[in-house]
Motif scaffolding. Structure first.
Motif, mmCIF file in Angstrom:
data_model
loop_
_atom_site.group_PDB
_atom_site.id
_atom_site.type_symbol
_atom_site.label_atom_id
_atom_site.label_comp_id
_atom_site.label_asym_id
_atom_site.label_seq_id
_atom_site.Cartn_x
_atom_site.Cartn_y
_atom_site.Cartn_z
ATOM 1 N N ASN A 145 0.840 -1.189 0.000
ATOM 2 C CA ASN A 145 0.000 0.000 0.000
ATOM 3 C C ASN A 145 0.879 1.244 0.000
ATOM 4 N N THR A 146 0.684 2.121 -0.954
ATOM 5 C CA THR A 146 1.536 3.316 -1.070
ATOM 6 C C THR A 146 0.784 4.607 -0.757
ATOM 7 N N ILE A 147 -0.354 4.510 -0.096
ATOM 8 C CA ILE A 147 -1.145 5.706 0.207
ATOM 9 C C ILE A 147 -0.392 6.630 1.161
ATOM 10 N N VAL A 148 0.161 6.068 2.236
ATOM 11 C CA VAL A 148 0.931 6.850 3.200
ATOM 12 C C VAL A 148 2.410 6.565 2.954
ATOM 13 N N ARG B 40 4.843 3.694 4.683
ATOM 14 C CA ARG B 40 4.033 2.681 5.355
ATOM 15 C C ARG B 40 3.446 1.740 4.314
ATOM 16 N N GLY B 41 2.811 0.683 4.771
ATOM 17 C CA GLY B 41 2.164 -0.255 3.858
ATOM 18 C C GLY B 41 3.012 -1.459 3.501
ATOM 19 N N TRP B 42 4.020 -1.756 4.316
ATOM 20 C CA TRP B 42 4.870 -2.925 4.066
ATOM 21 C C TRP B 42 4.210 -4.170 4.639
ATOM 22 N N SER B 43 4.250 -5.250 3.885
ATOM 23 C CA SER B 43 3.655 -6.506 4.304
ATOM 24 C C SER B 43 4.754 -7.557 4.432
ATOM 25 N N PRO B 44 4.979 -8.090 5.651
ATOM 26 C CA PRO B 44 6.004 -9.122 5.819
ATOM 27 C C PRO B 44 5.538 -10.456 5.251
ATOM 28 N N GLU C 284 9.895 3.718 7.384
ATOM 29 C CA GLU C 284 10.288 2.366 6.955
ATOM 30 C C GLU C 284 11.283 1.756 7.923
ATOM 31 N N ARG C 285 12.108 2.584 8.546
ATOM 32 C CA ARG C 285 13.109 2.069 9.484
ATOM 33 C C ARG C 285 12.461 1.380 10.672
ATOM 34 N N LEU C 286 11.233 1.768 10.996
ATOM 35 C CA LEU C 286 10.524 1.135 12.101
ATOM 36 C C LEU C 286 9.851 -0.169 11.680
ATOM 37 N N ALA C 287 9.588 -0.323 10.402
ATOM 38 C CA ALA C 287 8.859 -1.489 9.901
ATOM 39 C C ALA C 287 9.753 -2.674 9.575
ATOM 40 N N MET C 288 11.068 -2.446 9.496
ATOM 41 C CA MET C 288 11.966 -3.539 9.117
ATOM 42 C C MET C 288 13.285 -3.427 9.870
ATOM 43 N N PRO C 289 14.003 -4.540 9.992
ATOM 44 C CA PRO C 289 15.297 -4.507 10.688
ATOM 45 C C PRO C 289 16.283 -3.568 10.002
ATOM 46 N N ARG D 31 11.055 -3.290 -11.397
ATOM 47 C CA ARG D 31 10.054 -3.079 -12.436
ATOM 48 C C ARG D 31 9.750 -4.439 -13.055
ATOM 49 N N THR D 32 8.446 -4.706 -13.185
ATOM 50 C CA THR D 32 8.006 -5.921 -13.865
ATOM 51 C C THR D 32 7.499 -5.513 -15.243
ATOM 52 N N ALA D 33 6.913 -6.433 -15.955
ATOM 53 C CA ALA D 33 6.439 -6.137 -17.305
ATOM 54 C C ALA D 33 5.378 -5.037 -17.309
ATOM 55 N N ASP D 34 4.572 -4.960 -16.239
ATOM 56 C CA ASP D 34 3.457 -4.011 -16.251
ATOM 57 C C ASP D 34 3.367 -3.085 -15.039
ATOM 58 N N SER D 35 4.263 -3.213 -14.089
ATOM 59 C CA SER D 35 4.164 -2.364 -12.905
ATOM 60 C C SER D 35 5.519 -2.183 -12.227
ATOM 61 N N GLU D 36 5.499 -1.390 -11.175
ATOM 62 C CA GLU D 36 6.686 -1.155 -10.360
ATOM 63 C C GLU D 36 6.377 -1.642 -8.958
#
Length: 155
Positions: free
Chosen positions: A42-45, A48-52, A95-100, A109-114
């Motif tokens: 999720n890139t709204i905020v 934030r929005g990281w999923s482990p 982000e520093r709080l969401a991950m080690p 980048r994939t064929a159709d998105s980032e």
């Protein structure tokens, strides 16, 4: 007595749910070729929005399974034939709080998105090796695959 029965049933249901989640994780890790990573869902905020979750290498695919889910199917599938790494950076801001602290964020980048994925610095080396080990492409079909190896991170 009725309240104790309801509380007991809730506790047993919660324990069964936790067991199912950890059993699923063990099943995914059985075949080998799994890594811990986070995907920016999720890139709204900003920041934030990281999923482990767990990344599972299966042939030419990296399959992302959310950590706290009962789903058997992966949430995302990244095909290395169409995957390029465009940027490597350290986590910044929230982000520093969401991950080690020793994790690195890769903007791909994939064929159709980032997509942004984060993993341990030592795991990045294996991920880039897997990416480079893909079969050669038809020179005229897609642009080149700019994959870079480990390098010092400015920060």
């Amino acid at each position: 007595m009725r309240i104790l029965e309801i509380v007991g049933i809730c506790v047993v249901a919660l324990l069964a749910l936790l067991f199912a989640i950890f059993f699923r994780r063990r099943l995914l890790m059985l075949g080998g070729g799994t890594i811990r990573l986070q995907v920016h869902i999720n890139t709204i905020v900003p920041g934030r929005g990281w999923s482990p979750g767990l990344g599972q290498f299966v042939g030419d695919e990296l399959r992302f399974h959310r950590m706290f889910s009962l789903a058997i199917r992966p949430k995302r599938v990244l095909d290395r034939r169409f995957l390029t790494v465009e940027e490597r950076r350290l986590p910044a801001g929230p982000e520093r709080l969401a991950m080690p602290g020793h994790w690195v964020v890769l903007r791909c980048r994939t064929a159709d998105s980032e997509i942004e994925i984060a993993m341990a610095d030592t795991t990045v080396t294996g991920f880039l090796s897997w990416l480079e080990a893909g079969p050669p492409r038809d020179p005229g079909s897609l642009r080149g695959r700019p994959v870079f190896g480990p390098r010092p991170i400015e920060g």
